[in-house]
Design a protein around this motif. Structure first.
Motif, PDB file in Angstrom:
ATOM      1  N   LEU A  30       0.898  -1.515   0.275  1.00 40.39           N
ATOM      2  CA  LEU A  30       0.118   0.085  -0.092  1.00 40.39           C
ATOM      3  C   LEU A  30       1.006   1.659  -0.012  1.00 40.39           C
ATOM      4  CD1 LEU A  30      -2.434  -1.152   2.785  1.00 40.39           C
ATOM      5  CD2 LEU A  30      -2.751  -1.592  -0.381  1.00 40.39           C
ATOM      6  N   GLU A  31       0.476   2.871  -0.573  1.00 35.33           N
ATOM      7  CA  GLU A  31       1.427   3.457  -0.647  1.00 35.33           C
ATOM      8  C   GLU A  31      -0.017   4.656  -0.436  1.00 35.33           C
ATOM      9  OE1 GLU A  31       4.267   5.369  -3.738  1.00 35.33           O
ATOM     10  OE2 GLU A  31       2.389   4.855  -4.962  1.00 35.33           O
ATOM     11  N   LYS A  32       0.332   6.075   0.398  1.00 34.34           N
ATOM     12  CA  LYS A  32       0.372   6.932   0.620  1.00 34.34           C
ATOM     13  C   LYS A  32       1.254   7.701  -0.249  1.00 34.34           C
ATOM     14  CE  LYS A  32      -2.835   7.599   3.674  1.00 34.34           C
ATOM     15  NZ  LYS A  32      -3.352   7.849   4.587  1.00 34.34           N
ATOM     16  N   PRO A  33       0.667   8.094  -1.683  1.00 35.84           N
ATOM     17  CA  PRO A  33       1.874   9.587  -2.743  1.00 35.84           C
ATOM     18  C   PRO A  33       2.361  10.114  -1.658  1.00 35.84           C
ATOM     19  CG  PRO A  33       0.341   8.357  -3.931  1.00 35.84           C
ATOM     20  CD  PRO A  33      -0.496   7.818  -2.356  1.00 35.84           C
ATOM     21  N   GLY A  34       3.931  10.068  -1.609  1.00 35.88           N
ATOM     22  CA  GLY A  34       4.507  11.132  -1.024  1.00 35.88           C
ATOM     23  C   GLY A  34       4.096  10.998   0.534  1.00 35.88           C
ATOM     24  N   ARG A  35       3.816  10.047   1.145  1.00 35.29           N
ATOM     25  CA  ARG A  35       3.752   9.890   2.877  1.00 35.29           C
ATOM     26  C   ARG A  35       4.337   8.791   2.683  1.00 35.29           C
ATOM     27  NH1 ARG A  35      -2.859  11.856   3.285  1.00 35.29           N
ATOM     28  NH2 ARG A  35      -1.865  10.380   5.254  1.00 35.29           N
ATOM     29  N   MET A  37       4.687   4.083   2.466  1.00 38.95           N
ATOM     30  CA  MET A  37       3.842   2.733   2.071  1.00 38.95           C
ATOM     31  C   MET A  37       4.645   1.192   2.585  1.00 38.95           C
ATOM     32  SD  MET A  37       6.443   1.428  -1.065  1.00 38.95           S
ATOM     33  CE  MET A  37       5.064   2.517  -2.829  1.00 38.95           C
ATOM     34  N   THR A  38       4.047   1.099   2.562  1.00 41.72           N
ATOM     35  CA  THR A  38       3.949  -0.859   3.672  1.00 41.72           C
ATOM     36  C   THR A  38       3.796  -1.790   2.302  1.00 41.72           C
ATOM     37  OG1 THR A  38       3.645  -1.623   5.932  1.00 41.72           O
ATOM     38  CG2 THR A  38       1.954  -0.944   4.657  1.00 41.72           C
ATOM     39  N   THR A  39       4.583  -2.722   2.644  1.00 40.57           N
ATOM     40  CA  THR A  39       4.632  -3.929   2.623  1.00 40.57           C
ATOM     41  C   THR A  39       4.327  -4.979   3.637  1.00 40.57           C
ATOM     42  OG1 THR A  39       5.618  -3.312   0.727  1.00 40.57           O
ATOM     43  CG2 THR A  39       5.768  -5.899   1.114  1.00 40.57           C
ATOM     44  N   ALA A  40       3.359  -5.554   3.082  1.00 40.32           N
ATOM     45  CA  ALA A  40       3.319  -6.923   4.234  1.00 40.32           C
ATOM     46  C   ALA A  40       2.852  -8.057   3.333  1.00 40.32           C
ATOM     47  CB  ALA A  40       1.800  -6.840   5.093  1.00 40.32           C
ATOM     48  N   HIS A  41       4.097  -9.130   4.178  1.00 38.93           N
ATOM     49  CA  HIS A  41       3.419 -10.322   3.451  1.00 38.93           C
ATOM     50  C   HIS A  41       3.184 -11.901   4.487  1.00 38.93           C
ATOM     51  CE1 HIS A  41       7.768 -10.147   5.084  1.00 38.93           C
ATOM     52  NE2 HIS A  41       7.708 -11.574   4.555  1.00 38.93           N
ATOM     53  N   GLY A  42       2.949 -13.197   3.633  1.00 45.50           N
ATOM     54  CA  GLY A  42       2.735 -14.325   4.803  1.00 45.50           C
ATOM     55  C   GLY A  42       1.361 -15.470   3.821  1.00 45.50           C
ATOM     56  N   THR A  43       1.224 -16.102   4.938  1.00 41.55           N
ATOM     57  CA  THR A  43       1.223 -17.613   4.277  1.00 41.55           C
ATOM     58  C   THR A  43      -0.380 -17.386   4.546  1.00 41.55           C
ATOM     59  OG1 THR A  43       1.424 -18.147   5.460  1.00 41.55           O
ATOM     60  CG2 THR A  43       2.755 -18.843   4.094  1.00 41.55           C
ATOM     61  N   SER A  72      -6.327   5.264   4.111  1.00 34.40           N
ATOM     62  CA  SER A  72      -7.046   5.394   2.402  1.00 34.40           C
ATOM     63  C   SER A  72      -5.107   5.444   1.316  1.00 34.40           C
ATOM     64  CB  SER A  72      -8.112   7.039   2.646  1.00 34.40           C
ATOM     65  OG  SER A  72      -6.234   7.426   2.996  1.00 34.40           O
ATOM     66  N   GLY A  73      -4.575   4.231   1.654  1.00 34.86           N
ATOM     67  CA  GLY A  73      -3.669   3.829   1.142  1.00 34.86           C
ATOM     68  C   GLY A  73      -4.228   3.429  -0.635  1.00 34.86           C
ATOM     69  N   ASN A  74      -3.423   3.610  -1.788  1.00 37.30           N
ATOM     70  CA  ASN A  74      -3.903   3.374  -2.705  1.00 37.30           C
ATOM     71  C   ASN A  74      -3.353   1.293  -2.316  1.00 37.30           C
ATOM     72  OD1 ASN A  74      -4.703   5.413  -3.923  1.00 37.30           O
ATOM     73  ND2 ASN A  74      -2.136   6.211  -4.626  1.00 37.30           N
TER      74      ASN A  74
END
Length: 85
Positions: A30-35, A37-43, A72-74
């Motif tokens: 997920l990203e909030k442009p200019g503010r 980003m986060t990445t999550a992963h798992g099973t 409200s991220g993209n």
């Protein structure tokens, strides 16, 4: 300033046997442009009647619960694949 974080939500530890892991592996960014980003992963092992969209919404809700600032991220990346080679 953009910050990046990585989080893992998984049903097993990194060294657990495949049988102890979920049936599917996922990654969601997920990203909030200019503010930020986060990445999550798992099973995950979805219910038999779940759709890909059902799993996406469940994982999106999970990631946002762990990162409320992304509410409200993209979604810039999502993958859900069988957890096998």
């Amino acid at each position: 300033m953009t910050s990046q974080t990585s989080q893992t939500a998984t049903t097993a530890t990194a060294h657990a046997p495949a049988a102890a892991q979920g049936s599917h592996m996922w990654v969601l960014t997920l990203e909030k442009p200019g503010r930020g980003m986060t990445t999550a992963h798992g099973t995950v092992t979805p219910p038999a009647d779940a759709t890909r969209f059902d799993v996406f919404r469940t994982l999106l809700d999970y990631v946002v619960s762990q990162n409320p600032q992304m509410s409200s991220g993209n979604c810039v990346f999502f993958t859900l694949e069988p957890n096998r080679i």
